[in-house]
Each structure stands twice: as structure tokens, then as C-alpha cells.
Enzyme design. Structure first.
Site, PDB file in Angstrom:
ATOM      1  N   CYS A   1      -5.508  -3.281   2.361  1.00 13.12           N
ATOM      2  CA  CYS A   1      -5.399  -3.323   3.831  1.00 13.12           C
ATOM      3  C   CYS A   1      -6.757  -3.392   4.564  1.00 13.12           C
ATOM      4  CB  CYS A   1      -4.556  -2.134   4.311  1.00 13.12           C
ATOM      5  SG  CYS A   1      -3.635  -2.492   5.837  1.00 13.12           S
TER       6      CYS A   1
ATOM      7  N   ASN B   1      16.561  15.042  40.055  1.00 15.32           N
ATOM      8  CA  ASN B   1      16.468  15.433  38.651  1.00 15.32           C
ATOM      9  C   ASN B   1      17.743  16.096  38.148  1.00 15.32           C
ATOM     10  OD1 ASN B   1      13.849  14.487  38.389  1.00 15.32           O
ATOM     11  ND2 ASN B   1      12.898  16.458  38.888  1.00 15.32           N
TER      12      ASN B   1
ATOM     13  N   GLU C   1       0.827  -1.206   0.000  1.00 15.91           N
ATOM     14  CA  GLU C   1       0.000   0.000   0.000  1.00 15.91           C
ATOM     15  C   GLU C   1       0.867   1.265   0.000  1.00 15.91           C
ATOM     16  OE1 GLU C   1      -2.255   0.131   3.632  1.00 15.91           O
ATOM     17  OE2 GLU C   1      -3.571   1.749   2.948  1.00 15.91           O
TER      18      GLU C   1
ATOM     19  N   LYS D   1      -0.091  -9.491  16.235  1.00 24.15           N
ATOM     20  CA  LYS D   1      -0.825  -8.932  15.097  1.00 24.15           C
ATOM     21  C   LYS D   1      -0.887  -9.900  13.910  1.00 24.15           C
ATOM     22  CE  LYS D   1      -2.659  -5.303  12.803  1.00 24.15           C
ATOM     23  NZ  LYS D   1      -1.963  -4.028  12.739  1.00 24.15           N
TER      24      LYS D   1
ATOM     25  N   THR E   1      16.653   4.867  27.502  1.00 20.34           N
ATOM     26  CA  THR E   1      16.498   3.475  27.916  1.00 20.34           C
ATOM     27  C   THR E   1      15.245   3.249  28.768  1.00 20.34           C
ATOM     28  OG1 THR E   1      17.859   3.823  29.875  1.00 20.34           O
ATOM     29  CG2 THR E   1      19.008   3.174  27.878  1.00 20.34           C
TER      30      THR E   1
ATOM     31  N   LYS F   1      -9.226   2.513  -2.473  1.00 24.83           N
ATOM     32  CA  LYS F   1      -9.504   1.885  -1.173  1.00 24.83           C
ATOM     33  C   LYS F   1     -10.846   2.370  -0.617  1.00 24.83           C
ATOM     34  CE  LYS F   1      -7.191   1.180   3.329  1.00 24.83           C
ATOM     35  NZ  LYS F   1      -5.972   1.525   4.119  1.00 24.83           N
TER      36      LYS F   1
ATOM     37  N   GLU G   1       7.730   2.815  33.142  1.00 25.89           N
ATOM     38  CA  GLU G   1       8.229   4.114  33.618  1.00 25.89           C
ATOM     39  C   GLU G   1       7.548   5.273  32.896  1.00 25.89           C
ATOM     40  OE1 GLU G   1      12.809   2.561  34.543  1.00 25.89           O
ATOM     41  OE2 GLU G   1      12.425   3.954  32.902  1.00 25.89           O
TER      42      GLU G   1
END
Lengths: 550, 550
Positions: B151, B371, B47, B183, B395, B115, B400
Site C-alpha cells: 500500500c 427538538n 494487506e 481515489k 438520513t 511494510k 447538515e
């Protein structure tokens, strides 16, 4: 027999996205005021006022939608002496969600209209959430036949006509129509042409208030069946207005004159800062004051929004800061009665220089060292923000955001960026406008060549086209989606165009991490202009596959 | 007479959003390969492959759309010996834009399909750009009647049936279907049920590659008219596959087995890092290595994506860093053959402490001081990134990011956040998975209690619920939009639920300024979960109007 008459209140009120309980209180209080103080028989609230607008993906939460639908029952049961037209996300029995306007009177639902035209462009994503309605809605109240429409409906052909054909003699339009420069003129022109053709009077009620990037400017109005404005409420202020309708004709009232472009931008920015601070519960605002025009303007805006006792400024000179920059910064703080601190950044810059000496051995100085200075300032300001619970305002303008002339985590560090959508030349106009009200920015700040003061004798125009030209190019490229060749054909130099466009293309990654700012143009970065970061498109073509992000 | 036969190539290729010229070259080269090496008579591309997907607001640029439409003519003129099915944004004569699939053969257009089902949910915004088509499209090629779909079309009822009724004996589906965990199973199950009902074989061609937050996983496949998978290409790899169709039946070929959940997540993350670095032209990547599990995993992913010579690590200990953290970080770098630097942050932290002593006089230590440490590390890493042109990887994991357990401009500083959508418990699973391939993360890192090491003897669970519980609550609240009462009813403690939800609600402002990361769950922060910052909604109700953002 007397002519049929009806008093309608326009509830141009400031609501809070997501806080349904508070919004319901607000609705009930406004209805009570309209009835008791103004003698209104019907009060019209803005679009989706129960949830606030835009509630974004809160609309996917079943608990939130249930609460919003329950709120309608609560309002119906708790307001009995006035009819209300309220915007809310209607959950239909089949599970679909509609952007609806419900008419409540004496605990009974008189009508419920489902918005037909769902905008899904610019800052709008309504088709993400809502199913479109497909029919007009007219209800009878006190002998008048009243049609309902919601915002985008009246911008499209056919929907007003259909309401009229369904019997409407008067139209109500519930809106959450966000501000940008010139928008109110555009709105009134659209209504003029639509209403003049359909020959039906229209009452236009808009939200007011700041919501993240968006400003709702109010300026609710009433047009007669010729499209002429016969009543207009203030811009940028809460107001419950009243219009009397006699024999389906609005009785002319007060038309508050509109601000000019600069004044409307200034008021929008003040409201945006005020509402972001207030609605997010901050104790005030702080900002870095450099002696330059941008921070001078943001300081004035913040003081006008919050009061001088809620604003704090920090001067953070380095070896490259000129003496007059510090002097001017002090003059600005003093003129506005703002407390300021002076914290030279040299100790931190020296510490980092030492810590990085080994890994940087043998390399040349470049923007890395400039960025370290800007980031040391960011750390100081964020520390003060964290310690005091005050919102850190960044001071970057739209010209800088466009070309990436700013340091990520440095001068871009902060919770809110008031002038992020204000081009540099408009920054100057706004500063002059503010000085006309009372002189708070030294004249020298308005006339010195702008400089980031991150290297010796640096001025912005060393690396950027002159701002008059840059702003004009950016408006064409960013806001109007013009191509490089169109812009060059309009008379700009190929060198300036290439320089500006290349910088815009390559700096999407910076903008993606910038704080939200107040949208005042027809296309702001953020919700409005959505570009990929990983992107091979170049407005000015480079050789194939030559794609470097700096 | 022999049965009609057709060899079709599936072009599961990696394209670059916005670089039309490069994509066109890629298309022409793939077509040539398919014809010459595989003997294909028809090649099917994904697509919108001419522009890449999603091109976002590039689709509003007239120059970009013109270039994309011209590219179709160029392809038609430059490929003569094989038919191609190519996805592109078709500009119709009336100015509307369609998401289309065009069939080109010998310089002639055999068909062009628009589409019909335009997704506008989750990460999709197709109604922002495109008008929906409203009819099936079937073309004849070498005696076969072939239907086209794109799709989302094949996820909805009715569109496959309509193509069959219009005469299709075989269906092609062009896709840009983004990966999330599970998926591919979902896709194959949908196709199975749709195709089994319609009794028509289907060729499913998907993109592969990383594009900002999205991963396209490939795994293109062919289903027979019973919905059974008779061919499947690799996940996460470029592949030009081939299927032979005899008498409208696909000849069974090789079905590459699917990865399990952990392996698929790992491969998605590796591809995401590789493509972000490569497509944005970075010379490599750097990251801060703390001795904790998150940075250990990101280091391994980066090395697997880029090679150990392209990755650099920086250890930045403070007075709160335990000795074993440094030891483990060194072991990790050594195990992966990565160059590392050690830069203690104390000099910078001391400098800021001194600079802020006066304004902080009389205040208590709080997260402000924590901080500052994190932000000093951010400055060092950004300086090294700026100097070397290497991408700084953050990371932080999804747990978090959800609760805001991270420092803006500190550990959140960086250009790309590979594990931003990976919950903490999955971080551990991925680390163990990687160690099974070869041991690169010390066992102690997998078993120590996680700590930010920003205060003495700090561990994450001092301020957060245990991660097993936190992750389960977050999945329900963030990904499934469950309410607090639903989550509590499922057996979680009201205290844990309230703590987790309050933190999620209050930290949208941090997430808004976080770098993009790789989406691997069904709802990632970013394009996928769009919440207001200014927001009175609280998943766990507090008293009215009590709304503070920390």
C-alpha cells in the site's frame, strides 16, 4: 565570588485548546507575576501551551499554525524582564511541524528544542502531526547550562543522557501529561530512575485543567540529582511555583503531599466537570436524579464543581420507581441545596404505547419497552437543557458503559458523562469519600442493591455478574487486554467471564455514540480504546459467522 | 526454450475485521478456486487480510495477534498446490509488530516483507501499532524475481526503486486502500508515474467491502512497465482476477471501465449499507420517510443494498408536515415496493408539552420545541428497531452534519448514517442518477425547497446559506482546511462564510455523538477529521473569551 544562583518559576496554569490569543495573555500575565511577585528570572511553561494540548486536527490548519508562530514573536516583544520557556508547534522553513520548546529573553531567542520522542499510543497521536527532532538542546543562562526536554523524552532511555553529554547541568521538562489513577507516582518513579542514573537535577512542569476526556493534574515537581523530590506543587490546582537553583542544585522547598487514590479520583472528576462547563460556556448543569448511587455521586460532584446554585436536578418517576428512590433523591437534592423538579414520565410512556400499539400488536414485552421509558426521560432532560443552556450530565458508570447496560438516547443522552470511566465499585468508594467530608448521600443509597427500575422488582444482578466480580473481569479484559482464558485462569468463573466479555464485545456501537467523559483509568473508552464496531472478534468464541449485534 | 510464464490471481475479496477463522476459510477457498478454475500458480491477497483492515486496537490483544500468526501456519499447512501472498500482522521474536506480506508455497515460507511506509494521517493510524520495516524483499518463483510492497510503500519515492535494485522484475502490491471520490484515478496516476520511472510492471490488489466508515473499492489492476493499465477488476465487487506474466511482461486483459463520480458514490453507498447490515447481523433496515430528498435517497440506497423486503419505512407526520410530504413519501415507498407505517407524533408531543408546561411556564418557544418533535420520532424509530432487530438508518447529509442542522437523539438517532459524508448538492445528483435507472423519487421532491418541517412554513434557507454556496464553503473549510479569509478571497460573501464557519466550529459536540457513516469524500467527520469539542479556535474570530456552545 558567590555561587551561581537562578530563580525559576514553574507555570502550572490552565490553558484553553485553540484560543491562542487568550493563552498568550495568560502567558504574559504569568510571566509578569513570576517576575514581580516571586522574583523569578526564568519561567517555564508546559508543553504546547500556546495552542493548548491536545489541539488535534487544528494542527493541520495553516491559519492556526501561523497564529501560533506569530504568537511567539508577540510574546518575545512583550515580555522583557524575564526569560520564558514556552511550548509551541514550530513551523520550520521546510514546512515540517515540530513539538518545540523555545527560550525567549529580552526579545531574543536563546534556544529552540524539538521534541525527540513523539508518543503515538494510548490517548496520544503525536506522529499524526509532528516530525521528531533528533538532537539535544542546551542553552546558557546566567551562568547555568540548561537542557530542554519535552514530556515523553524523559520516559525514554538516552535522551536525558544526551542532554547531559551536550553540557546540561540542569534539565527542564515541559509536559502535557494526562492524569490517570496512580500516574503521578509513576511519573515520579520514572524521573527518579532516569535522573538518578544521569545525576542531573530536573524541573518538571505540567499542565493543569480539563480538556474533553483528559485531565491534566499539575503536580509539577523538582527532583535533585539523586532523583529525590525536593519541591512539589498541588494536584488539580493552578499554581506558579518557584525554585531557587544554587550552584546547579535545587534548594529544597515545599512538597505538597499527594492525594490517595479515591481523593485524587474525586478531585479529577470535579475539575473535569468544572472545566467542561466553564470552557464550553454553559450556564450550569442539570441531571436526572433517580435515587440510585450513580446520580447521587454525579450530583455531589457537580455541586462541588459548580456550586449548588448552578445545578438543577430532575426526578422522573415511573410506575416501577420505588417510593424510597424518590425519597432518597429528594434527600440528596436537599442535602446539597439543589433545586429539583419532579416530572412523572407516565403520560409520555402511555402516548408512545398507544402510538406503537398497532405495529407492536402480537409481540412480547422486552427491552424495547424499558428503553422507551429511559428515552422519555432523555427527552425531558434534553428539553430542559436546551431551554436553559445548561449542560446535561449523564450518570452512567464504566461498568455499565462496558457491558452496554444503558439506553442509547435514554440515560445516555447528555453532553458530558462525568463517571463514564469510573467502575461501579469505585463509585461506591467515591460516595463514601464524599460523605466523609459532609453527609450528602443517604446511607440506604449505598447499601440497596442497584436497579435500573425499568421493570417490576428489577435489580442489576439479575442480568449481570455481581459488581465486585464484574469490575475485576472488566479491568482485566478492557484495561489489560487479557484473554478470557487468562481471566478464567486467575480464578473467575467461566460463566461470569463469558457473560461480561460478550457484552463488552457487542456494545461498541453504544459506546461510540456516548458523550465524552473524564478519563481516570489507564484505559478509557474513547480516544484511548479504539475498537471497530463491525467486528468479528469475540473474546469468547462463538460458532463461526454467528455474529449478532443486539 | 519457452519464455518464463506465470499465472497470478488477484484476490479482490471481502473480509471481516476480527474474524480470523472466517478469513482463513475465505483465503483457502479463494486459493483453491484460483488454482482449479483459473489455473493460477500464485495468488495475491490484500494487506492484513488475515485480520481485516483496520483492526484498530484489536492489534493490542496478545490473543488476537497469536491467533493471526497461527493462522499463517494453518494456511501454509492446508494449501499445497498454489503459492500465496498473504498480508498479516507479523509478531517478531523481539515482540515488535510488523505489517507484513508473507509468501507461502508447499508449506514453506519463501519470503516475508515488512511494510516500510506506515501511514499515520487521515483515517490511518499505523504507527500506533506497527514498527516500520527497512529493507526491500525479492523472492524467486518459477524463474521470476518478484518484489513485494504494501500500500503506502508505492506512494512514496524510493521504495519501488529499492525493490528493483534488489533484483525485482515484477512488483506485487498488497493494499487496503479506502475509497473516496476520485481515489482510483489518483491511485492509477501515482502508480503510472512511479512505475514509468522505475520501469517495472506492478500488480495492485485491493480489498473490497465496507468496514464501519470505510469502503474498500477493489478496482485491483495491473500496470505494465510503462505504467499503462493492462488489466482492471470491477469496482465494489468481489472478483478473483487473473493475469498472465510472460517474460516478466503482463499479458493485456480486460480493463473494466471506471464509474463516473456520481455512479461511484452511489455504488459505494450501496456497498456500505449492505456490508454494515450483513456483517453486523441485522435482519434489515428501517428509516423515517419524511417526503424530503434525503430520506428518499436513503430509502432507494437501502432497497438497492438489501432488497425491498428487508426495508421498512415509517411516516411520522406532525401538524407542520405538509400534505404533499406525506403523499411523496407514500409514492416513494410504493415505487420501491417497501412496506410502510404511518404514526402521527402528535400524542407524544402533546404529552411532553403538558409534562413540561410547569417548568417552561413564561418561556418563549425556540428550538427546544422543534427538538422535542424530532426526538419523539427518534423514540418511535428506535422502538421499532429494537423490537424487530432492524438497523435504524439516519438520513442526515454532510451539509447538515457540518453546520449542526440536526437534532441529537432525534433525526440523528440510529445505528448507521449512510449519507453523512454526502453534501446536499450531491444528494440531489445521486437522486437524479437513481431516477435514471428507474424512477423512484417523485420529481417534486427534487425541486421543492428543502425543509425540516419543525415549525410553520420553515425552509432550510431561512437559517442557512443556499446549499450551492454552503457546500462550496464547507468543502473549503472542512475538507481543505482553508481559512475564512481565503474563502472570502475566492469570492464568497463574508456573511455566508461567517455563518457557515461559526456553525461548523460550534457543532463538534453533535458530530461526536452521531452514528458512523460512509466516507466518500477526502475528509469525513469521524476517523478522518479529529477536532476537540472544548475548543477556543474560531475560524471567524469573535471577541476574546466569548465562547458559547449552543
Amino acid at each position: 565570588m558567590s555561587l551561581p544562583s537562578l530563580k525559576i518559576a514553574l507555570a502550572q496554569i490552565n490553558f484553553l485548546v485553540g484560543n491562542i490569543a487568550a493563552n498568550v495573555d495568560n502567558i504574559i500575565n504569568a510571566a509578569s507575576h513570576a517576575r514581580e511577585e516571586l522574583g523569578a528570572e526564568l519561567i517555564v511553561f508546559p508543553e504546547l501551551i500556546v495552542t493548548g494540548y491536545p489541539a488535534e486536527d487544528l494542527l493541520f490548519r495553516a491559519d492556526f499554525i501561523e497564529e501560533a508562530n506569530n504568537a511567539i514573536h508577540y510574546i518575545a516583544e512583550n515580555v522583557s524582564d524575564i526569560a520564558l520557556v514556552v511550548g509551541f508547534p514550530e513551523l520550520a522553513e521546510d514546512g515540517r511541524l515540530y513539538n518545540s520548546a523555545i527560550v525567549l529573553h529580552q526579545g531574543v531567542t536563546l534556544a529552540c528544542y524539538r521534541k525527540q520522542a513523539l508518543p503515538n499510543y494510548g490517548v496520544f497521536d503525536e506522529r499524526r502531526y509532528f516530525t521528531a527532532g533528533n538532537q539535544p538542546c542546551v542553552f546558557e543562562f546566567n551562568g547555568s547550562f540548561i537542557g530542554l526536554t519535552i514530556c515523553e523524552d524523559v520516559w525514554q532511555k538516552g535522551i536525558i543522557d544526551a542532554a547531559k553529554q551536550a553540557g546540561a547541568e540542569l534539565l527542564l521538562t515541559l509536559n502535557a501529561s494526562p492524569f490517570n489513577l496512580g500516574k503521578i507516582h509513576q511519573r515520579e518513579a520514572v524521573i527518579y530512575s532516569q535522573v538518578k542514573t544521569a545525576k542531573i537535577p530536573l524541573i518538571y512542569v505540567n499542565q493543569i485543567g480539563g480538556q474533553d476526556e483528559l485531565i491534566f493534574d499539575g503536580a509539577s515537581f523538582v527532583a535533585n540529582d539523586q532523583g529525590e523530590i525536593v519541591y512539589r506543587a498541588e494536584e488539580f490546582k493552578e499554581r506558579i511555583g518557584l525554585v531557587e537553583i544554587i550552584d546547579n542544585k535545587p534548594v529544597p522547598g515545599r512538597c505538597v503531599p499527594l492525594y490517595d487514590k479515591t481523593a485524587s479520583a474525586y478531585h479529577a472528576l470535579v475539575l473535569g466537570i468544572k472545566d467542561y462547563v466553564r470552557k464550553n460556556g454553559f450556564g450550569g448543569a442539570i441531571l436526572g436524579l433517580s435515587g440510585g448511587i450513580d446520580s447521587a455521586l454525579v450530583l455531589a460532584l457537580a455541586v462541588d464543581a459548580l456550586g449548588s446554585d448552578k445545578v438543577e436536578a430532575v426526578l422522573m418517576p415511573s410506575r416501577y420507581t420505588q417510593g424510597m428512590s424518590n425519597e432518597d433523591a429528594v434527600l440528596e437534592a436537599d442535602a446539597l441545596g439543589v433545586k429539583y423538579h419532579t416530572i412523572p414520565i407516565e403520560p409520555a410512556v402511555n402516548a408512545f404505547t398507544g402510538m406503537l400499539a398497532e405495529v407492536f400488536a402480537g409481540t412480547k414485552k422486552d427491552t424495547t419497552e424499558e428503553n422507551i421509558q429511559a428515552r422519555c426521560r432523555g427527552i425531558i432532560l434534553m428539553a430542559m437543557s436546551n431551554k436553559q443552556g445548561k449542560l446535561l450530565l449523564t450518570t452512567g458508570n464504566k461498568s455499565e458503559m462496558s457491558v452496554g447496560y444503558a439506553t442509547l438516547y435514554g440515560d445516555m443522552a447528555g453532553g458530558f458523562a462525568p463517571v463514564k470511566d469510573v467502575p461501579k465499585m469505585l463509585v461506591y468508594q467515591l460516595a463514601r469519600y464524599r460523605n466523609e467530608l459532609s453527609p450528602v448521600i443517604p446511607e440506604r443509597v449505598l447499601t440497596r442493591p442497584p436497579s435500573a427500575e425499568l421493570a417490576p422488582d428489577q435489580v442489576d444482578e439479575d442480568s449481570l455478574p455481581p459488581y465486585e466480580l464484574l469490575d475485576a473481569i472488566l479491568e482485566r479484559y478492557v484495561e489489560k487486554d487479557q484473554s478470557a482464558s487468562e481471566i478464567i485462569a486467575a480464578g473467575f468463573s467461566p460463566e461470569h467471564v463469558a457473560r461480561a466479555i460478550n457484552l463488552v464485545d457487542r456494545n461498541e456501537y453504544k459506546r461510540r455514540q456516548s458523550p465524552p467523559g473524564i478519563r481516570i483509568t489507564s484505559k478509557a473508552f474513547g480516544r484511548d480504546r479504539r475498537y471497530p464496531i463491525t467486528c468479528g472478534y469475540r473474546g469468547v468464541k462463538a460458532p463461526k459467522n454467528c455474529m449478532i449485534i443486539e
